[in-house]
Design a protein around this motif. Sequence first.
Motif, PDB file in Angstrom:
ATOM      1  N   GLY B 169       0.850  -1.197   0.000  1.00 51.21           N
ATOM      2  CA  GLY B 169       0.000   0.000   0.000  1.00 51.21           C
ATOM      3  C   GLY B 169       0.876   1.234   0.000  1.00 51.21           C
ATOM      4  O   GLY B 169       2.097   1.147   0.151  1.00 51.21           O
ATOM      5  N   TRP B 170       0.238   2.418  -0.167  1.00 53.02           N
ATOM      6  CA  TRP B 170       1.031   3.647  -0.247  1.00 53.02           C
ATOM      7  C   TRP B 170       1.815   3.923   1.026  1.00 53.02           C
ATOM      8  O   TRP B 170       2.976   4.346   0.975  1.00 53.02           O
ATOM      9  N   GLY B 171       1.173   3.705   2.177  1.00 53.38           N
ATOM     10  CA  GLY B 171       1.859   3.948   3.445  1.00 53.38           C
ATOM     11  C   GLY B 171       3.136   3.146   3.527  1.00 53.38           C
ATOM     12  O   GLY B 171       4.198   3.653   3.898  1.00 53.38           O
ATOM     13  N   ARG B 172       3.025   1.894   3.114  1.00 51.08           N
ATOM     14  CA  ARG B 172       4.172   1.008   3.186  1.00 51.08           C
ATOM     15  C   ARG B 172       5.238   1.417   2.176  1.00 51.08           C
ATOM     16  O   ARG B 172       6.438   1.379   2.477  1.00 51.08           O
ATOM     17  N   ILE B 173       4.786   1.832   0.975  1.00 53.78           N
ATOM     18  CA  ILE B 173       5.748   2.257  -0.047  1.00 53.78           C
ATOM     19  C   ILE B 173       6.534   3.468   0.453  1.00 53.78           C
ATOM     20  O   ILE B 173       7.765   3.520   0.321  1.00 53.78           O
ATOM     21  N   VAL B 174       5.825   4.411   1.046  1.00 52.47           N
ATOM     22  CA  VAL B 174       6.497   5.606   1.548  1.00 52.47           C
ATOM     23  C   VAL B 174       7.535   5.226   2.593  1.00 52.47           C
ATOM     24  O   VAL B 174       8.693   5.644   2.535  1.00 52.47           O
ATOM     25  N   ARG B 175       7.116   4.356   3.551  1.00 51.65           N
ATOM     26  CA  ARG B 175       8.007   4.023   4.653  1.00 51.65           C
ATOM     27  C   ARG B 175       9.173   3.146   4.223  1.00 51.65           C
ATOM     28  O   ARG B 175      10.299   3.351   4.651  1.00 51.65           O
ATOM     29  N   LYS B 176       8.871   2.157   3.364  1.00 46.99           N
ATOM     30  CA  LYS B 176       9.898   1.141   3.089  1.00 46.99           C
ATOM     31  C   LYS B 176      10.691   1.412   1.814  1.00 46.99           C
ATOM     32  O   LYS B 176      11.777   0.871   1.644  1.00 46.99           O
ATOM     33  N   VAL B 177      10.120   2.215   0.885  1.00 47.64           N
ATOM     34  CA  VAL B 177      10.836   2.421  -0.370  1.00 47.64           C
ATOM     35  C   VAL B 177      11.266   3.871  -0.539  1.00 47.64           C
ATOM     36  O   VAL B 177      12.457   4.171  -0.639  1.00 47.64           O
ATOM     37  N   LEU B 178      10.286   4.782  -0.528  1.00 49.62           N
ATOM     38  CA  LEU B 178      10.593   6.182  -0.861  1.00 49.62           C
ATOM     39  C   LEU B 178      11.548   6.822   0.143  1.00 49.62           C
ATOM     40  O   LEU B 178      12.598   7.337  -0.230  1.00 49.62           O
ATOM     41  N   VAL B 179      11.161   6.787   1.421  1.00 52.60           N
ATOM     42  CA  VAL B 179      11.967   7.489   2.422  1.00 52.60           C
ATOM     43  C   VAL B 179      13.400   6.938   2.492  1.00 52.60           C
ATOM     44  O   VAL B 179      14.355   7.717   2.448  1.00 52.60           O
ATOM     45  N   PRO B 180      13.582   5.608   2.565  1.00 50.69           N
ATOM     46  CA  PRO B 180      14.965   5.127   2.628  1.00 50.69           C
ATOM     47  C   PRO B 180      15.792   5.525   1.404  1.00 50.69           C
ATOM     48  O   PRO B 180      16.957   5.910   1.533  1.00 50.69           O
ATOM     49  N   MET B 181      15.161   5.473   0.197  1.00 52.69           N
ATOM     50  CA  MET B 181      15.947   5.784  -0.990  1.00 52.69           C
ATOM     51  C   MET B 181      16.258   7.269  -1.103  1.00 52.69           C
ATOM     52  O   MET B 181      17.267   7.660  -1.679  1.00 52.69           O
ATOM     53  N   LEU B 182      15.351   8.089  -0.555  1.00 50.49           N
ATOM     54  CA  LEU B 182      15.573   9.535  -0.648  1.00 50.49           C
ATOM     55  C   LEU B 182      16.352  10.076   0.551  1.00 50.49           C
ATOM     56  O   LEU B 182      16.640  11.259   0.631  1.00 50.49           O
ATOM     57  N   MET B 183      16.679   9.182   1.503  1.00 52.96           N
ATOM     58  CA  MET B 183      17.260   9.625   2.765  1.00 52.96           C
ATOM     59  C   MET B 183      18.452  10.569   2.615  1.00 52.96           C
ATOM     60  O   MET B 183      18.500  11.598   3.298  1.00 52.96           O
ATOM     61  N   PRO B 184      19.438  10.260   1.748  1.00 50.92           N
ATOM     62  CA  PRO B 184      20.567  11.196   1.647  1.00 50.92           C
ATOM     63  C   PRO B 184      20.111  12.609   1.289  1.00 50.92           C
ATOM     64  O   PRO B 184      20.596  13.587   1.878  1.00 50.92           O
ATOM     65  N   GLY B 185      19.165  12.708   0.350  1.00 51.59           N
ATOM     66  CA  GLY B 185      18.646  14.021  -0.032  1.00 51.59           C
ATOM     67  C   GLY B 185      17.922  14.687   1.115  1.00 51.59           C
ATOM     68  O   GLY B 185      18.109  15.877   1.382  1.00 51.59           O
ATOM     69  N   ILE B 186      17.077  13.915   1.816  1.00 49.97           N
ATOM     70  CA  ILE B 186      16.321  14.473   2.932  1.00 49.97           C
ATOM     71  C   ILE B 186      17.265  14.934   4.039  1.00 49.97           C
ATOM     72  O   ILE B 186      17.101  16.020   4.599  1.00 49.97           O
ATOM     73  N   ALA B 187      18.292  14.110   4.324  1.00 54.02           N
ATOM     74  CA  ALA B 187      19.236  14.471   5.387  1.00 54.02           C
ATOM     75  C   ALA B 187      19.983  15.746   5.017  1.00 54.02           C
ATOM     76  O   ALA B 187      20.149  16.649   5.849  1.00 54.02           O
ATOM     77  N   ALA B 188      20.411  15.837   3.746  1.00 55.27           N
ATOM     78  CA  ALA B 188      21.122  17.042   3.309  1.00 55.27           C
ATOM     79  C   ALA B 188      20.211  18.260   3.427  1.00 55.27           C
ATOM     80  O   ALA B 188      20.635  19.321   3.894  1.00 55.27           O
ATOM     81  N   GLY B 189      18.942  18.092   3.021  1.00 60.34           N
ATOM     82  CA  GLY B 189      17.980  19.190   3.122  1.00 60.34           C
ATOM     83  C   GLY B 189      17.759  19.601   4.567  1.00 60.34           C
ATOM     84  O   GLY B 189      17.696  20.794   4.879  1.00 60.34           O
ATOM     85  N   ALA B 190      17.666  18.615   5.458  1.00 59.33           N
ATOM     86  CA  ALA B 190      17.445  18.903   6.876  1.00 59.33           C
ATOM     87  C   ALA B 190      18.623  19.688   7.446  1.00 59.33           C
ATOM     88  O   ALA B 190      18.438  20.686   8.165  1.00 59.33           O
ATOM     89  N   LEU B 191      19.829  19.259   7.089  1.00 54.64           N
ATOM     90  CA  LEU B 191      21.038  19.944   7.565  1.00 54.64           C
ATOM     91  C   LEU B 191      21.049  21.393   7.096  1.00 54.64           C
ATOM     92  O   LEU B 191      21.348  22.321   7.859  1.00 54.64           O
TER      93      LEU B 191
END
Lengths: 295, 257
Positions: B169-191
């Motif tokens: 489902g979408w919730g699972r896709i976001v948690r298990k696929v999207l967020v982990p794969m985008l993590m470097p970008g998200i972390a850089a943005g957060a910093l």
Amino acid sequence: MYHCGDLTPKQRAEWLVSLPTLAWLALFLVIPAALIFVLAFRPADPYGGIGAGWTLETVRALWAPSNLAIAVRTLWISLLTTAVCLVLAVPAGYTIARASEKWRNRLLMLVIVPFWTSFLVRVFAWRSLLHPEGPVKALLQAAGLAGPETTLLYNPAAVVLVMVYTFLPFTILPIYAAAEKFDFRIVEAARDLGARPFQAFRKVFLPGISQGLLTAFLVVFIPALGSYIIPDLVGGPSGEMLGSKIAQRVFTDRNLPHASALSAVLVLAVMAPLVAVLALQRKKKRADIIMGESP
Amino acid sequence: MRRSRFPVAVTAAVLAFFYLPIIVLVANSFNPARFSSRWQGFSLVWYRRLFESPEVWQALKNTLIVAVAVTAISVVLGTLAAFALHRYAASRLQRVHYTLIYAPLVVPEILMGIGLLMAFVAAGVPLGLVTIILAHVTFCVSFVAMTVLGRLQDFDFSVVEAARDLGAGWGRIVRKVLVPMLMPGIAAGALLAFTLSVDDFVITFFVAGPGATTLPLRIYSMIKFGAPPMINALSTLLLAVTVTAVLASRRLSRSKR
């Protein structure tokens, strides 16, 4: 605006993920921007707020000679800063682009590292350097270039100096990026065909990095027009700019409508170069298509 | 062909120009003299004064509260925006969306500051930490969105399709696929959001009101109303913290690769 029922599921999903930022930016970016223009036509109330009714008084008061002088000064300080930045950034960007890969990374780091410090702190550092009892004056006096009466702070020259210091790295980076993609064999070809070094530089290299020059221009000129801290801390009354005048209207005179009229002028001043560059680029792209080059 | 030495000389001069003020500032932070043109021996007196100043500690606390809240909100909003911009790139709505997100990157800070101040005054919102957070999110979102968008550019959406075909489902896709794969970008943005929030002065100055003082506001009033040597010490500490943080994050991203 569509009715919700008219949307396909894909469109509905699109609205759903776009809505948070759209709403946020509408509330905290679009409305404030509109307010800048609206409040210029409202009277001020004596408590630093906004009065009732409408007036043209504030906008008419913009034409005061003192305001005009500040607008002109803001323009020339910004133009001079941009010019100095470009003149220094072209050789620097060129040197970094032509360095070996190891040196290129080192030089880029060296350009970026000083700007990890807080912006205020950097302005402050210059304030103490240029202080009447600071090292720069002592040095100039020792060299016989300054008398005991010379003041280095609180004048337009100090503003330009600190603005160049602040914006120079942001000019070097786009010029470096353009120079790095530039094919230097063309310069060598021009030299082989008899061009003198400066000719080759002016007729071949500079046009070749024009995109970088344009970016560098915008990256300095627009924030320079809106400068506030630098004229406020090192400019003094003779180095006042639009930005510091706006802040003075807000915090000292507590007159928001006056501040908003001045800000509206600043908005228009900032829009002009942006629109000009966009128009120029569009025209150039069209010319490229006609000439059969890929844009 | 012999290359001209002139550009190299200019580059060297520019680098000297960049470092001179910072070196003087760091040196002066260890100089006990009040007006700092002459060296009077090594001393930590300004650092001690700094640590004993309750205003500085209070300002630091406010700065961190604001920065943490701003980072949290802008990471969520910015990542969502980047996803929308990338997924529906061709639509007219996204063109408007992109323009709005791009605007804070080019609008001079003072205009954002004054616009927001007027909006808060007109709406009767009391100025304080909350208005600072609202204002900071407005420009930090753009930086997060652009950073994550850069990461999405080389993101393969067939991975998402595959997860859906496999029944996620979408919730699972976001948690298990999207967020982990985008993590470097998200972390850089957060910093980036955190750093920008901690360092912002102009916009904060306009929307802070009298009670809420952040570190840059404190530094500004120290510059305006005396206490220069303490700023030298504070700046040196800030510089040490930023350099350490950036070096650490670089090492971190290098070791991941």
